[in-house]
Write a protein that holds these residues in place. Structure first.
Motif, short mmCIF file in Angstrom:
data_model
loop_
_atom_site.label_atom_id
_atom_site.label_comp_id
_atom_site.label_asym_id
_atom_site.label_seq_id
_atom_site.Cartn_x
_atom_site.Cartn_y
_atom_site.Cartn_z
N MET A 1 0.81 -1.21 0.00
CA MET A 1 0.00 0.00 0.00
C MET A 1 0.85 1.26 0.00
SD MET A 1 -3.18 -0.83 -0.16
CE MET A 1 -4.02 0.62 0.46
N GLY A 2 2.05 1.22 0.56
CA GLY A 2 2.89 2.40 0.60
C GLY A 2 2.53 3.31 1.76
N TYR A 3 3.30 4.36 1.92
CA TYR A 3 3.11 5.31 3.00
C TYR A 3 1.87 6.17 2.74
CZ TYR A 3 3.97 9.43 5.91
OH TYR A 3 3.84 10.46 6.80
N GLY A 4 1.11 6.48 3.79
CA GLY A 4 -0.09 7.32 3.66
C GLY A 4 0.24 8.79 3.84
N PHE A 5 0.45 9.49 2.76
CA PHE A 5 0.80 10.90 2.82
C PHE A 5 -0.36 11.75 3.34
CE2 PHE A 5 3.89 9.29 -0.18
CZ PHE A 5 5.02 10.05 0.06
N ALA A 20 15.54 20.45 0.31
CA ALA A 20 16.91 20.16 0.73
C ALA A 20 17.01 18.77 1.35
CB ALA A 20 17.37 21.22 1.73
N ALA A 21 15.99 18.40 2.14
CA ALA A 21 16.00 17.08 2.76
C ALA A 21 15.89 15.97 1.71
CB ALA A 21 14.86 16.98 3.76
N LEU A 22 15.06 16.19 0.69
CA LEU A 22 14.93 15.19 -0.38
C LEU A 22 16.25 15.00 -1.11
CD1 LEU A 22 11.42 16.15 -1.80
CD2 LEU A 22 12.04 13.94 -0.82
N ALA A 23 16.98 16.09 -1.32
CA ALA A 23 18.29 15.98 -1.98
C ALA A 23 19.25 15.14 -1.14
CB ALA A 23 18.86 17.37 -2.23
N GLU A 24 19.18 15.31 0.18
CA GLU A 24 20.03 14.52 1.07
C GLU A 24 19.67 13.04 0.99
OE1 GLU A 24 19.90 15.82 5.07
OE2 GLU A 24 20.25 17.93 4.59
N VAL A 25 18.38 12.75 1.09
CA VAL A 25 17.92 11.36 1.11
C VAL A 25 18.20 10.69 -0.23
CG1 VAL A 25 15.89 9.87 1.38
CG2 VAL A 25 16.17 11.87 2.85
N ASP A 38 19.48 3.37 6.72
CA ASP A 38 19.04 4.61 6.09
C ASP A 38 17.89 5.24 6.86
OD1 ASP A 38 20.94 4.29 4.10
OD2 ASP A 38 19.55 3.32 2.71
N LEU A 39 16.94 4.41 7.30
CA LEU A 39 15.79 4.93 8.05
C LEU A 39 16.23 5.57 9.36
CD1 LEU A 39 12.74 5.24 8.34
CD2 LEU A 39 12.66 2.94 9.31
N GLU A 40 17.15 4.93 10.04
CA GLU A 40 17.65 5.49 11.29
C GLU A 40 18.32 6.85 11.06
OE1 GLU A 40 20.86 4.37 14.86
OE2 GLU A 40 20.33 2.89 13.32
N ARG A 41 19.08 6.95 10.00
CA ARG A 41 19.76 8.22 9.71
C ARG A 41 18.76 9.31 9.37
NH1 ARG A 41 24.47 9.24 5.09
NH2 ARG A 41 24.30 11.53 5.09
N VAL A 42 17.77 9.00 8.53
CA VAL A 42 16.80 10.02 8.13
C VAL A 42 15.94 10.44 9.31
CG1 VAL A 42 14.91 10.58 6.54
CG2 VAL A 42 16.81 9.16 5.75
N GLY A 47 13.34 13.62 11.75
CA GLY A 47 12.24 13.27 12.65
C GLY A 47 11.09 12.58 11.97
N GLY A 48 9.90 13.06 12.25
CA GLY A 48 8.68 12.42 11.77
C GLY A 48 8.46 12.48 10.27
N TYR A 49 9.24 13.31 9.56
CA TYR A 49 9.09 13.37 8.11
C TYR A 49 9.89 12.28 7.39
CZ TYR A 49 6.82 17.91 8.65
OH TYR A 49 5.95 18.92 8.99
N ALA A 50 10.61 11.46 8.15
CA ALA A 50 11.46 10.43 7.54
C ALA A 50 10.68 9.51 6.60
CB ALA A 50 12.17 9.63 8.63
N PRO A 51 9.52 8.94 7.02
CA PRO A 51 8.81 8.04 6.10
C PRO A 51 8.41 8.73 4.79
CG PRO A 51 7.97 7.79 8.34
CD PRO A 51 8.86 8.99 8.34
#
Length: 397
Positions: A1-5, A20-25, A38-42, A47-51
Motif C-alpha cells: 500500500m505504501g506510506y499514507g501521505f 533540501a532534505a529530499l536531496a540529502e535522502v 538509512d531509516l535510522e539516519r533520516v 524526525g517524523g518526516y522520515a517516512p
C-alpha cells in the motif's frame, strides 16, 4: 500500500526545507540491505518526516522509467501505479489537441501535464485533496522545465457530479476494489456505468484496464487498446463524438524509439487461407486485444496459421518486427521434441504458446537441454491438432 501521505507531508516536501532534505535522502542507497540504517539516519536528521522523505525518493526512482521529468514530482504508491506513462498520455493528448479538456480523476497530474501542452484550457479535479496538492506541485515543476501554458485549473470535485460544460471529459477510474484489481466495470471507482451516465451526451474518453470485456459494455463509440514497447498498457473508450467515423476498434502500438503503428477496424481484413509460409509473426498484444489480427495480416501480406489463433505466417516479416524463421514442423509430443532438440544441440530455448494448455517453463525443464545452440519453439494448434514449429528468431530491418 505504501506510506499514507497527508497534507502536512506535502507542505513540508514542497518547501525549501523539504527540497533540501529530499536531496540529502536521494544520496542514500535505500536498498533492502541498507533500509534500517538509512531509516535510522533520516529519522535522526528529519524526525517524523522520515517516512515521507524515503517514500518520495523511492517513488521518484521508480517513476523514472514511466514519467517524463518525474525526478521532482510527488506521488503516492497507488497513484504512481495507475499513472499513465508519458508516451501514452502524450498520444491521447494529440487526439484532443485544440479542445478544452476536463480530467475528472486527475490524481497527481500525469495526464494534465501532457494535455496542457496542446489544449487551450485544461481542468483537473479529484476528491483526494492530498493528490490534488501533489498535482499542483507536479504541474508547477513541469511548467518550470518546459514552460507549460497558463491554461490549467486544479480543483476538488466529485467525478460523478459534472462541474464543467463544453469540455471533453477524461476519466481514469481506479481499478482496485477491496484491495484487489478488478475487471468488473461496476466495481471500478467511480463505477464505469455511473460515470458514463453522469456524462451522457458529452464527449468523453475513459481509460480502462485492457482486460476489460468490451463486448459486455454495449459501447457505441471506439475502443482503443494501447501498448508501449511491447507491453499492453490500457484500453480507452472514446465516445462517438471523439471517434473516427466508421471506427469501433483501434490498436495503437507505441515505441519510445520509433514511430507509432495505428490500426483500425475500418481497414481491410481479407487474407488468404494457405499453408504456413517461411516465417511466423506474433502480433503486438494491442493488436490481438483489439481484435485486429486479420487487419494487421492484410496490411502486411500475411495470413493466419489457424483462423482462431493469433499467430500469423508469411514469406517476409514487417520491417522492425521480430519474426521466427521456420526450420521444421514437429509433432507436439515431448519425446519427439526432446529427441529433435538434442539432435540439433539445443541448449537455450524460447517457448511461445497460443491455443494449447502448456506451461513453457515446466516444459523447458522436462526437455533437459544441454547443448550450445539457441532456438525458438512455437507451440500452437492448427485445426484440432497440436503443432510445434522449431524456429530461429530474427528482427527485420
Amino acid at each position: 500500500m505504501g506510506y499514507g501521505f497527508g497534507r502536512a507531508d506535502v507542505a513540508f516536501l514542497t518547501g525549501a526545507a523539504g527540497s533540501a532534505a529530499l536531496a540529502e535522502v536521494d544520496r542514500l542507497e535505500l536498498t533492502p540491505a541498507t533500509h534500517l540504517r538509512d531509516l535510522e539516519r533520516v529519522r535522526r536528521d528529519h524526525g517524523g518526516y522520515a517516512p515521507a522523505l524515503i517514500e518520495t525518493v523511492r517513488l521518484r526512482r521508480k517513476a523514472a522509467a514511466k514519467l517524463s521529468g518525474a525526478d521532482e514530482w510527488l506521488f503516492t504508491d497507488d497513484a504512481l501505479q495507475q499513472a499513465t506513462p508519458s508516451p501514452v498520455a502524450r498520444a491521447r493528448a494529440r487526439r484532443l489537441a485544440g479542445r478544452a479538456v476536463h480530467d475528472v480523476t486527475c490524481s497527481i497530474g500525469a495526464e494534465l501535464a501532457e494535455l496542457a501542452r496542446v489544449c487551450p484550457a485544461v481542468i483537473g479535479s479529484d476528491l483526494d485533496d492530498v493528490r490534488l496538492s501533489m498535482a499542483a506541485h507536479n504541474l508547477s515543476r513541469a511548467s518550470t522545465r518546459s514552460a507549460l501554458p497558463r491554461n490549467l485549473l486544479v480543483a476538488q470535485a466529485d467525478a460523478l457530479v459534472p462541474v464543467s460544460r463544453e469540455t471533453v471529459v477524461i476519466a481514469d477510474p481506479a481499478r482496485r476494489a477491496d484491495g484487489r484489481r478488478t475487471h468488473d466495470p461496476a466495481k471500478l471507482q467511480p463505477p464505469l456505468p455511473d460515470l458514463l451516465a453522469a456524462y451522457s451526451g458529452r464527449d468523453i474518453a475513459v481509460k480502462c484496464a485492457p482486460g476489460l470485456d468490451f463486448d459486455t459494455l454495449d459501447w457505441t463509440g471506439e475502443v482503443e487498446v494501447v501498448s508501449l514497447d511491447g507491453a499492453v498498457r490500457e484500453a480507452c473508450l472514446w465516445s462517438p463524438g471523439l471517434a473516427e467515423p466508421g471506427v469501433t476498434r483501434r490498436a495503437t502500438v507505441l515505441s519510445t524509439n520509433g514511430d507509432p503503428l495505428i490500426l483500425t477496424d475500418a481497414e481491410p481484413d481479407d487474407i488468404p487461407v494457405r499453408a504456413p509460409g517461411e516465417w511466423i509473426v506474433d502480433p503486438d498484444g494491442a493488436i490481438v486485444r483489439a481484435g485486429l489480427v486479420r487487419h494487421y495480416a492484410a496490411k502486411h501480406g500475411l495470413w493466419q496459421l489457424d483462423p482462431q489463433i493469433a499467430y500469423l505466417t508469411g514469406d517476409q516479416v514487417p520491417a522492425g518486427l521480430r519474426g521466427f524463421r521456420i526450420l521444421d514442423r514437429l509433432e507436439l509430443r515431448e519425446k519427439s521434441l526432446r529427441q529433435e532438440l538434442a539432435r540439433r544441440d539445443c541448449g537455450a530455448l524460447e517457448i511461445l504458446v497460443r491455443g494449447v494448455d502448456i506451461d513453457p517453463d515446466a516444459l523447458r525443464k522436462r526437455l533437459k537441454l544441454r547443448g550450445a545452440q539457441t532456438f525458438t519453439l512455437i507451440l500452437t494448434r492448427i485445426g484440432r491438432a497440436g503443432t510445434a514449429f522449431l524456429c530461429t528468431a530474427h528482427r527485420a530491418r
